[in-house]
Design a protein around this motif. Structure first.
Motif, short mmCIF file in Angstrom:
data_model
loop_
_atom_site.label_atom_id
_atom_site.label_comp_id
_atom_site.label_asym_id
_atom_site.label_seq_id
_atom_site.Cartn_x
_atom_site.Cartn_y
_atom_site.Cartn_z
N LYS A 1 17.47 8.78 -12.17
CA LYS A 1 16.93 9.63 -11.17
C LYS A 1 15.28 9.33 -10.95
N HIS A 2 14.67 8.59 -11.87
CA HIS A 2 13.41 8.35 -11.80
C HIS A 2 13.41 7.15 -10.68
N LEU A 3 14.18 6.18 -10.74
CA LEU A 3 14.32 5.06 -9.44
C LEU A 3 14.49 5.81 -8.25
N LEU A 4 15.40 6.68 -8.18
CA LEU A 4 15.60 7.58 -6.84
C LEU A 4 14.52 8.15 -6.29
N LEU A 5 13.75 8.88 -7.30
CA LEU A 5 12.39 9.46 -6.95
C LEU A 5 11.43 8.49 -6.60
N LEU A 6 11.26 7.35 -6.95
CA LEU A 6 10.34 6.50 -6.61
C LEU A 6 10.61 6.06 -5.11
N ARG A 7 12.10 5.70 -5.06
CA ARG A 7 12.28 5.22 -3.63
C ARG A 7 12.01 6.29 -2.54
N LEU A 8 12.47 7.55 -2.82
CA LEU A 8 12.42 8.67 -1.71
C LEU A 8 10.79 9.04 -1.76
N THR A 9 10.12 8.89 -2.63
CA THR A 9 8.63 9.09 -2.57
C THR A 9 7.97 8.15 -1.54
N SER A 10 8.42 6.82 -1.60
CA SER A 10 7.84 5.87 -0.84
C SER A 10 8.44 6.18 0.88
N VAL A 11 9.44 6.39 1.05
CA VAL A 11 9.87 7.22 2.33
C VAL A 11 8.96 8.26 2.76
N ALA A 12 8.49 9.21 1.86
CA ALA A 12 7.68 10.39 2.23
C ALA A 12 6.31 9.59 2.72
N VAL A 13 5.95 8.84 1.68
CA VAL A 13 4.73 8.26 1.97
C VAL A 13 4.44 7.61 3.29
N ALA A 14 5.66 6.83 3.58
CA ALA A 14 5.68 5.98 4.91
C ALA A 14 5.56 7.09 6.20
N ARG B 1 0.89 -1.34 -0.07
CA ARG B 1 -0.04 0.19 0.09
C ARG B 1 0.92 1.31 0.06
N ILE B 2 2.14 1.10 0.77
CA ILE B 2 3.01 2.40 0.56
C ILE B 2 3.55 2.40 -0.83
N PHE B 3 3.78 1.46 -1.41
CA PHE B 3 4.35 1.37 -2.82
C PHE B 3 3.38 2.00 -3.95
N ASN B 4 2.10 1.32 -3.51
CA ASN B 4 0.98 1.68 -4.59
C ASN B 4 0.74 3.31 -4.55
N ALA B 5 0.91 3.76 -3.17
CA ALA B 5 0.50 5.37 -2.93
C ALA B 5 1.74 6.20 -3.71
N SER B 6 2.86 5.56 -3.29
CA SER B 6 4.08 6.46 -3.76
C SER B 6 4.21 6.37 -5.23
N SER B 7 3.83 5.29 -5.85
CA SER B 7 3.99 5.14 -7.19
C SER B 7 2.91 6.17 -8.03
#
Length: 755
Positions: free
Chosen positions: A465-478, A440-446
């Protein structure tokens, strides 16, 4: 728990972490991270979806709901299951979605409706609804572990008093990030599959233990029969007085399952299939994948009802050496310790609670139970009367009642499971918590990355950069999950809360997705009408529910409008009694979540159709679906309808089906439509129309259909899916290794000026 129980939990979790870290080498591009390279097989998707879909919150919520309704209403719910099977067999929405090759819902919306702003708005709305809905998952799970493990609400570390709740939520979310960060969907799919494979034998053990320790004839059936007229737990023709989880709720669920089939589609495994056909077959296999999981969920709820209301367990001279009265008192004390800050008030409430068993006469223990008057009612009355009738007291009572009902299941299970079983059940809950939270964190961050942030970039975004952005967004969503879990109190039944929160998106999303995939007439005007009317109504309902006891009802009291509104609500709902009954209540908003959701969906459907036809302009659907002149390869010749093929075409069998696929499709159809609908539902309805069954016959019916048949199906599917899941996991690694990455395939919709 003993050291053995903790060992049972720690070793598999450590192995899961290692698998997640190992999978990092396979995430070479955005498609790998978001959709597992689009090379996943049907079994790994199906088994992975089992673990991701089954959660701690679903177990707690189902136990809570079942405690209110029993088996009876679920009989009518049999109609919804074959509908889901039919949609899976025909590939309704999922097949066309895979044909679009979209990496996110927003990409689809921009392509279909031609508006980047609409894409961003809908993605933000869906993410907000998804965030708040799913953020209570860690909250419920944390409370589950606090009550299951007997942890204190607060602990002292180096002289600092820290809330145990916040510490556990933080640990849970950090663990979820460990599974997301290495390779996104790849690590989630692999670890979810591993958890699913490990869960199958645990389901079998838990089901076996419950069946061996609770007699259907002597324990379960008598408790289920002890209900007042109109609120039967067994007879589906005697449920007219049930409120909240009733027949109307099933109608809403049925309507939503069709209209919102594609509502959450996009950033889940719906785009990970090797081909559209493989994706469709994963959905078809969903009919068999649950195995013992559904049976275990049902039996856990049955055990709670039986133990907490059965005469054999009212005293501690039973095999478990604890009584239902002791559990109610312990549960109340722990809930009040969390809900009521004032120590003196808490002590006063507990004093009133300890007096309850002394006031009970034998007639009160033995009389039939109901939603209004049951063995929990004296506890609710004692708490409410002692706290008082102020707005703050009503709010505290709401929180007490919600937590009391939610935490009954872990409180009971922790007392009746032996050493070893306690560890296995804890391991299962940890795995279900992680597999749900990380997905659910991954779905929301994606969604945030692909549909809110990505459209802001004018040119093509570099892969790294895209992959880093996806990872950082998952931290923000968490972190957002953490904030919501801490500060957002849930005051209603869990399933009711989930319904109203999801309605913020699903109230208006259904038409824009279904008509977007299947119609040429739908356009941006209709889509905006659908969102504004549907989601707007749901938002208004949520605001009233959240603020009813503390501010809205007291304000109406001051204005002298309570009696007028009560008369109005009763008059409006009168034609729909007893299924819909509206009346003023100082604690709870009169219109429940299912009713608000239904109103939202009807308004959104009407708004989409009217808005689209008033501004009609045909859309090129073939281009979106890569069909006709836009296809990569010539389309297979269309097979004309004949008497010989009409049946196979109705259940979605095409030239892509192998002999094995056809066997699976026919078996799913036979089990769902011939057995579940034809025999278990239609035949029984006809029989009862001619000659109504006595209640005792319904106990036999549910014993066979809820325990015996599912046990047989579970034994077969457990072996079947473990073999298929292991095979597909091995093939996934091989296919990911061989896959050629396309750097342009990242979900961006670029115009000529952007590229």
């Amino acid at each position: 728990m003993t050291w053995l129980d903790w060992l049972i939990v720690i070793v598999p979790v450590a192995l899961l972490i290692w698998i997640s870290v190992y999978s990092r080498k396979y995430a070479r591009g955005v498609v790998d991270f978001l959709a597992a390279g689009r090379v996943a097989g049907r079994y790994i998707i199906s088994v992975g979806d089992l673990a991701a879909g089954l959660s701690v919150i679903s177990l707690v919520a189902n136990a809570e709901q079942f405690y209110q309704t029993g088996f009876a209403v679920s009989f009518w719910g049999a109609v919804t299951a074959p509908l889901g099977i039919f949609m899976a067999l025909t590939g309704y929405c999922l097949y066309r979605w895979r044909e679009t090759r979209c990496l996110s819902l927003g990409q689809f919306l921009e392509l279909r409706y031609g508006s980047r702003f609409f894409r961003v708005f809908c993605a933000a709305l869906r993410t907000i609804a998804e965030l708040i809905t799913n953020a209570i998952g860690p909250a419920i799970a944390t409370n589950f572990f606090i009550y299951y493990l007997g942890l204190p609400h607060r602990i002292t570390v180096m002289g600092i008093n820290l809330p145990c709740y916040v510490i556990i939520v933080t640990l849970c979310l950090c663990l979820a990030l460990v599974f997301i960060w290495p390779s996104g969907r790849i690590s989630l799919l692999i670890t979810d599959t591993f958890q699913g494979l490990l869960s199958y034998p645990i389901f079998v053990i838990i089901v076996g233990y419950i069946i061996l320790n609770f007699s259907w004839t002597n324990d379960i059936a008598p408790v289920m029969l002890n209900r007042v007229s109109g609120q039967s737990f067994l007879n589906p023709y005697d449920v007219s007085e049930l409120r909240d989880f009733n027949i109307f709720a099933l109608v809403v669920t049925l309507f939503s399952s069709v209209l919102n089939r594609a509502g959450w589609i996009g950033n889940d495994t719906s785009g990970a299939g090797r081909t559209p056909h493989e994706q469709k077959m994963a959905g078809v296999l969903g009919a068999w994948k649950n195995g013992f999981a559904s049976m275990m969920i049902l039996l856990l709820a049955v055990v709670v009802i039986t133990f907490m209301t059965g005469p054999r367990f009212m005293h501690s001279d039973n095999k478990f050496k604890i009584s239902s009265t002791e559990i109610r008192q312990e549960l109340s004390a722990k809930v009040l310790d969390d809900v009521v800050a004032d120590t003196a008030v808490r002590a006063k409430v507990m004093k009133a609670i300890h007096k309850i068993p002394e006031t009970f006469t034998k007639q009160e223990w033995d009389r039939p139970l109901s939603q209004q008057h049951n063995l929990d009612t004296p506890y609710f009355n004692a708490v409410r009367d002692t706290l008082g009738d102020t707005p703050d007291a009503r709010h505290q009572f709401q929180k007490y009642r919600s937590l009391y009902q939610q935490m009954m299941m872990p409180s009971v299970v922790s007392k009746i499971f032996p050493v070893g079983m306690l560890g296995l059940f804890c391991l299962l809950m940890v795995m279900l918590l992680v597999s749900t939270d990380d997905s659910r964190i991954f779905n929301a961050s994606s969604t945030l990355t692909q549909d809110v942030i990505l459209p802001m970039f004018k040119g093509h975004l570099d892969q790294r950069k895209h992959l880093l952005l996806l990872r950082l967004t998952s931290v923000a969503v968490a972190l957002l999950f953490l904030m919501v879990s801490i500060f957002f109190a849930q005051l209603d039944y869990i399933n009711m809360f989930i319904t109203i929160m999801c309605a913020l998106w699903l109230g208006g999303a259904g038409p824009i997705m279904v008509f977007g995939l299947y119609s040429r007439f739908g356009n941006l005007t209709g889509a905006w009408c659908s969102i504004i009317l549907g989601s707007g109504t749901s938002l208004l309902g949520l605001i009233f529910q959240r603020n009813w006891a503390k501010s809205i009802y007291p304000a109406l009291e001051q204005l002298g409008m309570v009696e007028t509104l009560d008369s109005f609500l009763q008059t409006v709902s009168a034609p729909f009694n007893p299924w819909i009954e509206w009346s003023m209540d100082p604690v709870k908003f009169p219109i429940n979540s299912f009713e608000i959701f239904f109103i939202s969906m009807v308004l959104s459907l009407g708004g989409y159709i009217v808005g689209s036809y008033l501004t009609y302009k045909p859309y090129n659907l073939d281009k979106l679906l890569h069909r006709g002149i836009y296809a990569d390869a010539p389309a297979p010749p269309k097979e004309h309808w004949t008497f010989r093929n009409v049946f196979s075409k109705l259940i979605g069998i095409t030239d892509e089906y192998t002999r094995g696929d056809k066997i699976i499709a026919y078996s799913v159809f036979g089990y769902s439509f011939v057995y579940q609908i034809g025999i278990v539902f239609v035949a029984i309805v006809i029989w009862n129309t001619i000659s109504p069954w006595p209640d005792e016959w319904w106990t036999v019916k549910f014993f066979i259909t809820s325990l015996v048949i599912p046990a047989i199906v579970g034994l077969i599917s457990t072996v079947w899916f473990m073999i298929g899941g292991i095979r597909d996991t091995r093939r996934l690694f091989i296919d990911l290794e061989k896959r050629i990455e396309d750097p342009d395939d990242n979900g961006q919709v670029l115009s000529h000026s952007d590229s």
